[in-house]
Write an enzyme that holds these catalytic residues in place. Sequence first.
Site, PDB file in Angstrom:
ATOM      1  N   ASP A 207       0.787  -1.162  -0.208  1.00  0.00           N
ATOM      2  CA  ASP A 207       0.159   0.016  -0.135  1.00  0.00           C
ATOM      3  C   ASP A 207       0.943   1.241   0.142  1.00  0.00           C
ATOM      4  O   ASP A 207       0.637   2.164   0.692  1.00  0.00           O
ATOM      5  CB  ASP A 207      -0.817  -0.201   1.394  1.00  0.00           C
ATOM      6  CG  ASP A 207      -1.826   1.111   1.437  1.00  0.00           C
ATOM      7  OD1 ASP A 207      -2.327   1.469   0.191  1.00  0.00           O
ATOM      8  OD2 ASP A 207      -2.120   1.432   2.335  1.00  0.00           O
ATOM      9  N   GLU A 399       3.107  -8.028   7.006  1.00  0.00           N
ATOM     10  CA  GLU A 399       2.006  -9.112   6.567  1.00  0.00           C
ATOM     11  C   GLU A 399       2.328  -9.904   5.527  1.00  0.00           C
ATOM     12  O   GLU A 399       1.488 -10.026   4.662  1.00  0.00           O
ATOM     13  CB  GLU A 399       0.873  -7.859   6.257  1.00  0.00           C
ATOM     14  CG  GLU A 399       0.420  -7.203   7.408  1.00  0.00           C
ATOM     15  CD  GLU A 399      -0.898  -6.587   7.299  1.00  0.00           C
ATOM     16  OE1 GLU A 399      -1.359  -6.504   6.063  1.00  0.00           O
ATOM     17  OE2 GLU A 399      -1.296  -5.724   8.093  1.00  0.00           O
ATOM     18  N   TYR A 452      -7.440  -3.614  11.949  1.00  0.00           N
ATOM     19  CA  TYR A 452      -8.214  -2.462  11.259  1.00  0.00           C
ATOM     20  C   TYR A 452      -9.732  -2.518  11.628  1.00  0.00           C
ATOM     21  O   TYR A 452     -10.770  -2.590  10.824  1.00  0.00           O
ATOM     22  CB  TYR A 452      -8.152  -2.138   9.720  1.00  0.00           C
ATOM     23  CG  TYR A 452      -6.753  -1.686   9.461  1.00  0.00           C
ATOM     24  CD1 TYR A 452      -6.515   0.053   9.782  1.00  0.00           C
ATOM     25  CD2 TYR A 452      -5.587  -2.478   9.345  1.00  0.00           C
ATOM     26  CE1 TYR A 452      -5.219   0.245   9.657  1.00  0.00           C
ATOM     27  CE2 TYR A 452      -4.502  -1.828   9.175  1.00  0.00           C
ATOM     28  CZ  TYR A 452      -4.174  -0.661   9.194  1.00  0.00           C
ATOM     29  OH  TYR A 452      -2.743   0.114   9.088  1.00  0.00           O
ATOM     30  N   GLU A 488      -0.141  -1.618  13.932  1.00  0.00           N
ATOM     31  CA  GLU A 488      -0.882  -0.726  13.164  1.00  0.00           C
ATOM     32  C   GLU A 488      -2.363  -0.720  13.429  1.00  0.00           C
ATOM     33  O   GLU A 488      -2.789  -1.915  13.913  1.00  0.00           O
ATOM     34  CB  GLU A 488      -0.921  -1.177  11.749  1.00  0.00           C
ATOM     35  CG  GLU A 488       0.523  -1.351  10.973  1.00  0.00           C
ATOM     36  CD  GLU A 488       0.076  -1.535   9.488  1.00  0.00           C
ATOM     37  OE1 GLU A 488      -0.804  -1.387   8.818  1.00  0.00           O
ATOM     38  OE2 GLU A 488       1.135  -2.052   8.810  1.00  0.00           O
TER      39      GLU A 488
END
Length: 599
Positions: A207, A399, A452, A488
Amino acid sequence: MARGSAVAWAALGPLLWGCALGLQGGMLYPQESPSRECKELDGLWSFRADFSDNRRRGFEEQWYRRPLWESGPTVDMPVPSSFNDISQDWRLRHFVGWVWYEREVILPERWTQDLRTRVVLRIGSAHSYAIVWVNGVDTLEHEGGYLPFEADISNLVQVGPLPSRLRITIAINNTLTPTTLPPGTIQYLTDTSKYPKGYFVQNTYFDFFNYAGLQRSVLLYTTPTTYIDDITVTTSVEQDRLVNYQISVKGSNLFKLEVRLLDAENKVVANGTGTQGQLKVPGVSLWWPYLMHERPAYLYSLEIRGKGFDWPLLVKDFNLLRWLGANAFRTSHYPYAEEVMQMCDRYGIVVIDECPGVGLALPQFFNNVSLHHHMQVMEEVVRRDKNHPAVVMWSVANEPASHLESAGYYLKMVIAHTKSLDPSRPVTFVSNSNYAADKGAPYVDVICLNSYYSWYHDYGHLELIQLQLATQFENWYKKYQKPIIQSEYGAETIAGFHQDPPLMFTEEYQKSLLEQYHLGLDQKRRKYVVGELIWNFADFMTEQSPTRVLGNKKGIFTRQRQPKSAAFLLRERYWKIANETRYPHSVAKSQCLENSLFT
Ligand code: GCB
């Protein structure tokens, strides 16, 4: 497809298949000294992207043999910088393949005449495959961006009475393949009703925008012909406060080494001689992170002998970290410029040093060639950063698809290799917290988790965060019994968007989401959750997609470094934690945040 294959090779360029592991030599940061001179080559270089269909015109026409302007038009390109954002030409922004840089340099006469001087060309990073010619001679190749590489070019510059003018040509290929780090794939779109012949796109699985080029400083430096090639410093605090040093000297066996350890006031506190030894430091001042000691970031110096990088931005970022009361970050998702690491040492900012192992998303990325390259990259990271007190942990990946069977072996090997390179520091990789069946977690020292909640699922349901976070922590801790860092969490936020009650993308939503996470984190903070890193420090550029509005907007600062409302919330939190824990030296808790310096 025949044409497609040709383009594939062109975009890929030559790769170093099957080279042996084990790095040649050290990678000391170049510093001027009585015996070393530096000449920075930052500034305007000549530049051309090879837009030919097969991207190989530069090689076919041997552009490196003559000044670049002789083989076609060139443009000015600043170094260090990423070539993508400099011009108004959208083709250059999205270019995949070979680009060519060139610069002429006039060398001081002594460098070319004095045969006791070694001249080294050092490239801070070239993303991602680079070939370097000096005066048309093939001198150096390097695979992988974000890390420095260099070559001794003495024999090219010390060849006769006059050659003080050097022409340096660097061809760089930014193509990402299944065996590069990060990996990627080239996809050919062959439906001629929709795409022109030979059309291909670069797919990535991470990303951030795949910025490329000479993004850090290029320089020439000299050493004597007998020179210090590498220094390794390790310390132990348990027994006698020892500093162990090991120095590798090349060029001759006839040398004498004197070692002096100086404190922050430049007073000599210990002396040694020879290539290895131990220095005892009575009444030592330890290096503590910012906010964890009344005198944090205490540095000794051992005397033995970039920049898309931008100093004003870097100093601003460190001032923002201090303002926030933050004392740690992760180099997500690749090693930052060496100057950033030096600032961390000086400002007391703890670093989780991550390699470019990002986007390991497909099963075919866990192959032997990639594994080999990944280990090599870890060697380069450790070789470069091992002596920074700020580095507290190595992160081998972000990840990776660690629930896959093949990922287990791969991660085990990279982690074991990293531990063998530096037994003194813990090793981690950053897990996607959804990968409950994580095959790599048994091998790490610390579990880092990205999640998230109320962002990529259960949109808008902020009330679920505390429950989901508690479940995450309990499951992972029960299974692995290891310290955990929330590495995160965050929400996309467009500065200036407001809505109350909060809606996604507004400043209020980001604040509320962070608040809910903090309530959950506080439940575990005094137990096994040892750090928290928000995503993200500042907004940053990504590829375009329906989920990104001019890049990733999860920053608590904008790309121009102005605070969103969440920055004030975090500032309050971090200072509160700092005041609670100041300075209980036995408890290593740090409040942290992710960084996107992207240098
Ligand atoms: C992640 C990735 C990071 C992304 C972030 C996001 O899990 O590690 O690279 O930018 O999520 O914002 O989606």
